[in-house]
Motif scaffolding. Structure first.
Motif, short mmCIF file in Angstrom:
data_model
loop_
_atom_site.label_atom_id
_atom_site.label_comp_id
_atom_site.label_asym_id
_atom_site.label_seq_id
_atom_site.Cartn_x
_atom_site.Cartn_y
_atom_site.Cartn_z
N GLY A 32 -1.60 5.92 -9.63
CA GLY A 32 -2.38 6.98 -9.95
C GLY A 32 -1.86 8.29 -10.75
O GLY A 32 -2.56 8.40 -11.69
N ALA B 252 -8.93 13.15 -12.79
CA ALA B 252 -8.59 12.84 -11.38
C ALA B 252 -9.62 11.50 -11.07
O ALA B 252 -9.00 10.86 -10.05
N ASP B 253 -10.71 11.49 -11.87
CA ASP B 253 -11.31 10.15 -11.52
C ASP B 253 -10.85 8.92 -11.73
O ASP B 253 -10.70 8.25 -10.97
N CYS C 43 -7.51 8.49 -9.47
CA CYS C 43 -7.81 8.19 -8.18
C CYS C 43 -8.47 6.71 -8.12
O CYS C 43 -8.24 5.89 -6.95
N ALA D 275 -5.54 4.41 -8.05
CA ALA D 275 -4.80 4.48 -6.77
C ALA D 275 -5.71 3.51 -5.60
O ALA D 275 -4.91 2.95 -4.98
N ALA D 276 -6.97 4.23 -5.87
CA ALA D 276 -7.70 3.04 -4.86
C ALA D 276 -7.74 1.53 -4.99
O ALA D 276 -7.90 0.84 -4.14
N ILE E 185 -8.54 4.26 0.31
CA ILE E 185 -7.93 5.61 0.11
C ILE E 185 -9.13 6.46 1.01
O ILE E 185 -10.38 6.46 0.77
N CYS F 121 -7.89 11.87 -2.13
CA CYS F 121 -7.25 11.75 -3.34
C CYS F 121 -7.24 12.99 -4.07
O CYS F 121 -8.51 13.46 -4.34
N THR F 122 -6.33 13.88 -4.20
CA THR F 122 -6.39 15.07 -5.07
C THR F 122 -5.38 15.24 -6.15
O THR F 122 -4.03 14.77 -5.75
N LEU G 270 -0.21 13.86 -7.78
CA LEU G 270 -1.45 13.14 -7.21
C LEU G 270 -1.18 12.98 -5.87
O LEU G 270 0.23 12.23 -5.55
N VAL H 109 -2.40 11.12 -2.44
CA VAL H 109 -3.29 9.98 -1.85
C VAL H 109 -3.09 9.93 -0.37
O VAL H 109 -1.82 10.00 0.18
#
Length: 128
Positions: A57, A65-66, A69, A72-73, A83, A86-87, A93, A95
């Motif tokens: 991510g 961010a979208d 994340c 990452a997901a 997940i 997620c920030t 990032l 997670v």
């Protein structure tokens, strides 16, 4: 003198009961050990999913961010995790991934791990 039939009749068959009790104890301890190891594997799996998800991510942090994340997901899902947090803070990032495990029938546990990835900060080279 014959040993058969001598002695008290109350201890006949006690070896079978002792063997059965020892076998039952081994089964119980084995199930307990398997449950502990299943929880340990889930903890490692959640750590790996969080680490890899954060790294993947963070590579997309510049896209927002979208997108970061979502990447990452996807990586966490490929590692059988999901997940839960997620920030994106700048290019960092963070997670949080979780894995649900059922170590024994009817007993469900959740293993969670959090990882952070981002650019290296500070002086990373040797002084000249």
């Amino acid at each position: 003198m014959s040993w058969a039939g001598s002695g008290s009749g109350s201890d006949r068959g006690s070896a079978s009961l002792w063997l059965l009790a020892v076998g039952l104890a081994l089964v119980v301890f084995s199930l307990g050990g398997a449950a502990v190891e299943a929880a340990r594997v889930a903890r490692h799996q959640s750590r790996v999913a969080a680490d890899l998800g954060a790294l993947a991510g963070a590579a997309h942090a510049i896209e927002g961010a979208d997108r970061a994340c979502a990447r990452a997901a996807a990586i966490a899902a490929a590692n059988s995790a999901r997940i839960t947090g997620c920030t994106l803070d700048g290019f960092d990032l963070q997670v949080t991934a979780e894995v649900t495990v059922e170590p024994l029938p009817g007993m469900s546990r959740v293993a969670r791990a959090t990882a952070r990835a981002g650019p290296v900060r500070g002086d990373s080279g040797p002084a000249a």
